[in-house]
Design an enzyme around this catalytic site. Sequence first.
Site, PDB file in Angstrom:
ATOM      1  N   ARG A   1       0.812  -1.226   0.000  1.00 41.23           N
ATOM      2  CA  ARG A   1       0.000   0.000   0.000  1.00 41.23           C
ATOM      3  C   ARG A   1       0.847   1.280   0.000  1.00 41.23           C
ATOM      4  NH1 ARG A   1      -4.123  -0.687   4.716  1.00 41.23           N
ATOM      5  NH2 ARG A   1      -2.824  -2.469   5.296  1.00 41.23           N
TER       6      ARG A   1
ATOM      7  N   GLN B   1      12.108 -15.219   5.921  1.00 45.30           N
ATOM      8  CA  GLN B   1      10.813 -15.869   5.726  1.00 45.30           C
ATOM      9  C   GLN B   1      10.526 -15.832   4.222  1.00 45.30           C
ATOM     10  OE1 GLN B   1       7.380 -13.717   7.139  1.00 45.30           O
ATOM     11  NE2 GLN B   1       6.240 -15.593   7.594  1.00 45.30           N
TER      12      GLN B   1
ATOM     13  N   ASN C   1      -5.497  -5.751  19.911  1.00 48.27           N
ATOM     14  CA  ASN C   1      -4.112  -6.230  20.014  1.00 48.27           C
ATOM     15  C   ASN C   1      -3.228  -5.285  19.217  1.00 48.27           C
ATOM     16  OD1 ASN C   1      -1.694  -7.688  19.890  1.00 48.27           O
ATOM     17  ND2 ASN C   1      -2.445  -8.995  18.223  1.00 48.27           N
TER      18      ASN C   1
ATOM     19  N   ARG D   1      27.665  25.051   3.139  1.00 49.44           N
ATOM     20  CA  ARG D   1      27.833  23.681   2.649  1.00 49.44           C
ATOM     21  C   ARG D   1      28.850  22.927   3.502  1.00 49.44           C
ATOM     22  NH1 ARG D   1      29.179  24.754  -3.363  1.00 49.44           N
ATOM     23  NH2 ARG D   1      29.622  22.521  -3.257  1.00 49.44           N
TER      24      ARG D   1
ATOM     25  N   LYS E   1      31.792  26.747   1.394  1.00 44.59           N
ATOM     26  CA  LYS E   1      32.039  25.304   1.286  1.00 44.59           C
ATOM     27  C   LYS E   1      33.480  25.042   1.669  1.00 44.59           C
ATOM     28  CE  LYS E   1      33.937  23.200  -1.658  1.00 44.59           C
ATOM     29  NZ  LYS E   1      34.616  22.659  -2.832  1.00 44.59           N
TER      30      LYS E   1
HETATM   31  C1  UD1 Z   1      -1.779  -8.285  13.294  1.00 43.96           C
HETATM   32  C2  UD1 Z   1      -2.405  -9.099  14.410  1.00 43.96           C
HETATM   33  C3  UD1 Z   1      -3.603  -8.332  14.963  1.00 43.96           C
HETATM   34  C4  UD1 Z   1      -3.186  -6.955  15.419  1.00 43.96           C
HETATM   35  C5  UD1 Z   1      -2.483  -6.212  14.295  1.00 43.96           C
HETATM   36  C6  UD1 Z   1      -1.902  -4.913  14.785  1.00 43.96           C
HETATM   37  C7  UD1 Z   1      -2.025 -11.429  13.852  1.00 43.96           C
HETATM   38  C8  UD1 Z   1      -2.597 -12.653  13.308  1.00 43.96           C
HETATM   39  N1  UD1 Z   1      -2.790 -10.366  13.902  1.00 43.96           N
HETATM   40  O1  UD1 Z   1      -2.733  -8.222  12.270  1.00 43.96           O
HETATM   41  O2  UD1 Z   1      -4.182  -9.052  16.035  1.00 43.96           O
HETATM   42  O3  UD1 Z   1      -4.320  -6.232  15.851  1.00 43.96           O
HETATM   43  O4  UD1 Z   1      -1.399  -6.995  13.776  1.00 43.96           O
HETATM   44  O5  UD1 Z   1      -1.390  -4.194  13.719  1.00 43.96           O
HETATM   45  O6  UD1 Z   1      -0.877 -11.415  14.273  1.00 43.96           O
HETATM   46  N2  UD1 Z   1       4.504 -10.197   8.978  1.00 43.96           N
HETATM   47  C9  UD1 Z   1       5.580 -10.949   8.631  1.00 43.96           C
HETATM   48  N3  UD1 Z   1       5.386 -12.139   8.033  1.00 43.96           N
HETATM   49  C10 UD1 Z   1       4.150 -12.623   7.776  1.00 43.96           C
HETATM   50  C11 UD1 Z   1       3.046 -11.830   8.148  1.00 43.96           C
HETATM   51  C12 UD1 Z   1       3.255 -10.630   8.755  1.00 43.96           C
HETATM   52  O7  UD1 Z   1       6.724 -10.551   8.845  1.00 43.96           O
HETATM   53  O8  UD1 Z   1       4.041 -13.716   7.237  1.00 43.96           O
HETATM   54  C13 UD1 Z   1       4.736  -8.894   9.602  1.00 43.96           C
HETATM   55  C14 UD1 Z   1       4.223  -7.776   8.740  1.00 43.96           C
HETATM   56  O9  UD1 Z   1       5.255  -7.255   7.930  1.00 43.96           O
HETATM   57  C15 UD1 Z   1       3.751  -6.769   9.761  1.00 43.96           C
HETATM   58  C16 UD1 Z   1       3.375  -7.600  10.968  1.00 43.96           C
HETATM   59  O10 UD1 Z   1       3.985  -8.852  10.792  1.00 43.96           O
HETATM   60  O11 UD1 Z   1       4.782  -5.874  10.143  1.00 43.96           O
HETATM   61  C17 UD1 Z   1       1.870  -7.742  11.151  1.00 43.96           C
HETATM   62  O12 UD1 Z   1       1.356  -8.421  10.038  1.00 43.96           O
HETATM   63  P1  UD1 Z   1      -0.011  -8.033   9.361  1.00 43.96           P
HETATM   64  O13 UD1 Z   1      -0.253  -8.963   8.254  1.00 43.96           O
HETATM   65  O14 UD1 Z   1      -0.036  -6.581   9.077  1.00 43.96           O
HETATM   66  O15 UD1 Z   1      -1.016  -8.372  10.529  1.00 43.96           O
HETATM   67  P2  UD1 Z   1      -2.419  -7.729  10.768  1.00 43.96           P
HETATM   68  O16 UD1 Z   1      -3.402  -8.336   9.883  1.00 43.96           O
HETATM   69  O17 UD1 Z   1      -2.309  -6.246  10.779  1.00 43.96           O
END
Ligand code: UD1
Length: 479
Positions: A16, A76, A174, A338, A356
Amino acid sequence: MSAITVIVLAAGGGTRMKSKTMKVLHRVGGRSMVGHVLAAAQSVSPDRVVTVVGHQREQVGAHVLELAPGSVLAVQESQEGTGHAVRVAVEALGGQVDGTVVVLTADTPLLRGDSLAAFLADHEAAERAVSILSGEVADPFGYGRIVRDEDGDVLAIVEQKDADADQREIREINSGILAFDGAFLTEALTRIGNDNAKGEYYLTDAVGLAREAGLTVGAYCLEDVRQTEGANDRSQLARLGKEMNRRILEHWMTEVGVTIMDPDTTWIEDDVVLARDVTILPGTQLLGATVVAEDAVIGPDTTLEDCEVGAGARVVRTHGQLAVIGDGAQVGPYAYLRPGTRTGTGSKVGTFVETKNAVLADGAKVPHLSYVGDAEVGEGSNVGAGTIFANYDGVAKHRTTIGRHARTGSNNTFVAPVTVGDGAGTGAGTVVREDVPPGALAVSAGPQRNLEGWAARRRPGTAQARAAEEAGAGDRSHP
Ligand code: UD1
Ligand code: CA
């Protein structure tokens, strides 16, 4: 206290942002988002920091290692959820982790170290298997909801897409920041499945698993919930940046005693250091590692990046980069400092002056319309208006040195390399190509010739010629 492992989740794509730069590398307050999170993590004195990278892992990994050289990177390959990401981190640590594990997301730049430390202290004092850093928000859409029983005990975290109508009404969310007992986490990760609306491995399922096993679970509700807000797109990034700036300004005003005339148009980055009784006028940006000493007045409309400003200095409508401004020095209006500029105590860099690699000793002055490149101007010397230090011969750069208490005339050109001795002077319009000995006056312009009657002869019928005639101009060259 047990060993502390911090896991930072930074593998997501951040589509996004619509950027070729990964989301967590976007900057607010002069630092990348992940940089802010890594800095906050330091305040719990972690034994280990593991960052989970995925999308653009080279870019993100290199940045993380630069900021936290001793940290571990876990790759990952595909983003299968936060539970999967943490499993990858634990595998990178040998498949098992003891002590306390704190999971952070890399896109929450406002997170403060002291909040994290308080959360962790609460987690350890309560001896929980899982602690959630939660918060109450006005619009909980998109967040995992904290579901509690009648006694207020936490039962589970339910994600937006899996929540029923009643659960969607819950405003306690959360934040995404969780603390675990490492042994419990290691075991729970093997049992978290992906049978949910998103088909992902949810780290948050660990809460329900802990409950089922009869272990202690709890939430620590952070009043200042904005600290855990993430930025997913450019508008959120701008909002968080503005909020961070507001907090930084507030700190300098209330904790240190800095006057900021217009906080709405003043931007100060995280690493800047200001002393008591500094005054900042509207339209000022202080960036990078800029340091400002007591009683200095900066602005209006000034940008200083990685600059040092001395006590009581006055810097007006100036753009500066890697410059050192002496105590009581005056700069501007409309000066461009500078890299490599150093101005001494009580010195002056005036209007429309560019410097400078230039060192102005104490009391040295370049008041008007000049370019000072690769130069030294000695103590108490004055450089005349409209002077150019011609430092570049088209091939290489050369230095000009002006001694102490020299007085150089207006509209000079110093053709470097050249030296003007102590107490020497130059006439107006001098082109200085050779060294001027101490105490000498250098003049290079030839004697002036006046061609009498020139206007009448060469510009007849013009206003110029008429004005000359009205002033009684004769034509002594044609008697
Ligand atoms: C997650 C939480 C949610 C919380 C929210 C807060 C879970 C299942 N849900 O949801 O309860 O309210 O964050 O913002 O944990 N990421 C990885 N690898 C992955 C997936 C995610 O590194 O496979 C990282 C993303 O880059 C991100 C973070 O984990 O920084 C959160 O992931 P995201 O998919 O945004 O979770 P939410 O759906 O926002
Ligand atoms: Ca998120």
